[in-house]
Write an enzyme that holds these catalytic residues in place. Structure first.
Site, short mmCIF file in Angstrom:
data_model
loop_
_atom_site.label_atom_id
_atom_site.label_comp_id
_atom_site.label_asym_id
_atom_site.label_seq_id
_atom_site.Cartn_x
_atom_site.Cartn_y
_atom_site.Cartn_z
N LYS A 28 48.71 31.57 31.72
CA LYS A 28 47.49 32.23 31.27
C LYS A 28 47.66 33.73 31.34
CE LYS A 28 44.46 28.59 32.84
NZ LYS A 28 43.19 28.18 33.32
N GLN A 29 46.90 34.42 30.53
CA GLN A 29 46.93 35.87 30.66
C GLN A 29 45.51 36.42 30.61
OE1 GLN A 29 49.73 38.12 28.41
NE2 GLN A 29 48.76 40.04 29.01
N GLY A 30 45.12 37.13 31.66
CA GLY A 30 43.80 37.75 31.69
C GLY A 30 43.91 39.23 31.41
N ALA A 31 42.82 39.95 31.70
CA ALA A 31 42.80 41.38 31.44
C ALA A 31 43.70 42.14 32.41
CB ALA A 31 41.37 41.89 31.54
N GLU A 32 43.84 41.60 33.61
CA GLU A 32 44.55 42.32 34.67
C GLU A 32 45.87 41.67 35.05
OE1 GLU A 32 43.28 44.73 37.31
OE2 GLU A 32 41.85 45.43 35.81
N ALA A 33 45.95 40.36 34.82
CA ALA A 33 47.11 39.66 35.39
C ALA A 33 47.65 38.58 34.47
CB ALA A 33 46.69 39.04 36.73
N LYS A 48 50.98 35.12 40.31
CA LYS A 48 50.01 36.02 39.69
C LYS A 48 50.62 37.42 39.66
CE LYS A 48 45.24 37.57 39.88
NZ LYS A 48 43.89 37.29 40.36
N ASP A 153 34.01 39.47 42.63
CA ASP A 153 34.06 38.96 41.25
C ASP A 153 33.71 37.47 41.23
OD1 ASP A 153 34.50 38.88 38.51
OD2 ASP A 153 36.68 38.79 38.65
N1 LIG Z 1 46.38 28.84 42.66
C1 LIG Z 1 45.95 28.39 41.49
N2 LIG Z 1 46.00 27.05 41.21
C2 LIG Z 1 45.57 26.59 40.02
N3 LIG Z 1 45.07 27.36 39.04
C3 LIG Z 1 45.01 28.69 39.25
C4 LIG Z 1 45.42 29.27 40.48
N4 LIG Z 1 45.24 30.61 40.41
C5 LIG Z 1 44.74 30.86 39.20
N5 LIG Z 1 44.58 29.72 38.51
C6 LIG Z 1 44.05 29.61 37.12
O1 LIG Z 1 44.28 30.81 36.44
C7 LIG Z 1 43.06 31.43 36.05
C8 LIG Z 1 43.16 32.94 36.21
O2 LIG Z 1 43.46 33.27 37.56
P1 LIG Z 1 42.75 34.48 38.29
O3 LIG Z 1 41.27 34.30 38.21
O4 LIG Z 1 43.33 34.62 39.65
O5 LIG Z 1 43.26 35.70 37.42
P2 LIG Z 1 42.49 36.70 36.43
O6 LIG Z 1 41.08 36.33 36.27
O7 LIG Z 1 43.33 36.89 35.24
O8 LIG Z 1 42.67 37.94 37.29
P3 LIG Z 1 41.79 39.23 37.40
O9 LIG Z 1 40.35 38.83 37.32
O10 LIG Z 1 42.20 39.78 38.71
O11 LIG Z 1 42.18 40.04 36.22
C9 LIG Z 1 41.97 30.77 36.93
O12 LIG Z 1 40.72 30.76 36.33
C10 LIG Z 1 42.53 29.37 37.11
O13 LIG Z 1 42.23 28.57 35.97
MG LIG Z 2 39.63 35.26 37.37
#
Ligand SMILES: Nc1ncnc2c1ncn2[C@@H]1O[C@H](COP(=O)(O)OP(=O)(O)OP(=O)(O)O)[C@@H](O)[C@H]1O
Ligand SMILES: [Mg+2]
Length: 245
Positions: A28-33, A48, A153
């Site tokens: 997956k790719q979000g805004a930050e990670a 992550k 958050d």
């Molecule tokens: N340890 C984990 N086990 C299973 N799924 C995970 C795990 N960590 C993250 N995920 C999946 O990945 C998605 C994104 O992870 P996370 O919320 O940590 O990052 P993000 O929202 O991109 O980060 P940020 O908000 O810091 O930019 C989560 O909604 C979940 O579906």
């Molecule tokens: Mg998140």
């Protein structure tokens, strides 16, 4: 002799040992990670990685990223020490801004779970089905705030449900914006963020938020009055802003 043999064995081993390549698959790719799936010494693992933001000044970006990685790991450990489920942290690489953590297998985000319940049931049935989950969420957040952990958050994407909902296995994730603070104001804002996220993502969830709040007050018996008063204050401010525009 034993030492000599021992060290010889190690030398031989290191000579013959082949470097195993561990594959990382971008999930997956979000805004930050970026979130990768891999394994860590045979265990299902999520990596992550907080990537560089080119629009920020490089040194500001570096310190902000390092701060978020540290905050995330610290809060996860502190939660686990207090009985709140979060993925186990396996390893942290500050050079690459990567956190290696347990993959919560067979889990769904609370967001997807609520959506699936709402799409398969009528309103009354959906509220009934989701009530135990709302109680678990409130109870978990009450314990978290009692330990002065402010998540920063709280959304339904940052909560994972493992196994059957009746198992009550709720994992909190995504602590990059978290901090430790004993101020009711910060805790009230934390709840307000959740309320806004819940109501804007899932229609007709006002009752569920009430259940969350009731369970929260039960588990955070000492500070919940001040926090809910602050929540009301923050709501009023929010309303005023909307009215004024
Ligand atoms: N340890 C984990 N086990 C299973 N799924 C995970 C795990 N960590 C993250 N995920 C999946 O990945 C998605 C994104 O992870 P996370 O919320 O940590 O990052 P993000 O929202 O991109 O980060 P940020 O908000 O810091 O930019 C989560 O909604 C979940 O579906
Ligand atoms: Mg998140």
């Amino acid at each position: 002799m034993a030492n000599f043999l021992g060290s010889k064995t190690i030398i031989n081993l290191s000579k013959t040992k082949k470097k195993k390549k561990v594959s990382m698959e971008l999930w997956k790719q979000g805004a930050e990670a970026k979130i990768y799936k891999t394994n860590f010494y045979g265990k299902p693992c999520i990596v992550k990685e907080r990537f560089v933001k080119s629009y920020r000044h490089p040194s500001l970006d570096k310190s902000l990223t390092a701060h978020r990685v540290k905050s995330e790991v610290r809060a996860m450990l502190r939660c686990r020490m207090n009985g709140i489920l979060t993925p186990t942290v396996y390893f942290v690489n500050m050079d690459t801004s990567c956190i290696y953590m347990e993959e919560i297998q067979d889990s769904v985000t609370v967001k997807d779970y609520i959506k699936s319940v709402q799409s398969s049931k009528n309103l009354t049935e959906a509220v009934k089905t989701l009530t135990p989950l709302a109680q678990t969420i409130g109870n978990t957040l009450g314990i978290m705030h009692k330990q002065n952990i402010v998540h920063g958050d709280l959304t339904t994407s940052n909560m994972l449900l493992r196994g059957e909902p009746s198992d009550n296995k709720l994992y909190l994730i995504d602590f990059g914006l978290s901090f430790f603070e004993n101020l009711s104001e910060d805790k009230g804002v934390d709840l307000y963020v959740l309320e806004r996220a819940l109501l804007s993502t899932h229609p007709n969830t006002e009752k569920l938020f009430d259940v969350i709040l009731q369970a929260y007050c039960k588990s955070n018996d000492t500070g919940s009055k001040e926090v809910t008063a602050k929540l009301e204050e923050v709501r009023m401010r929010g309303r005023k802003r909307t009215m004024v525009g």
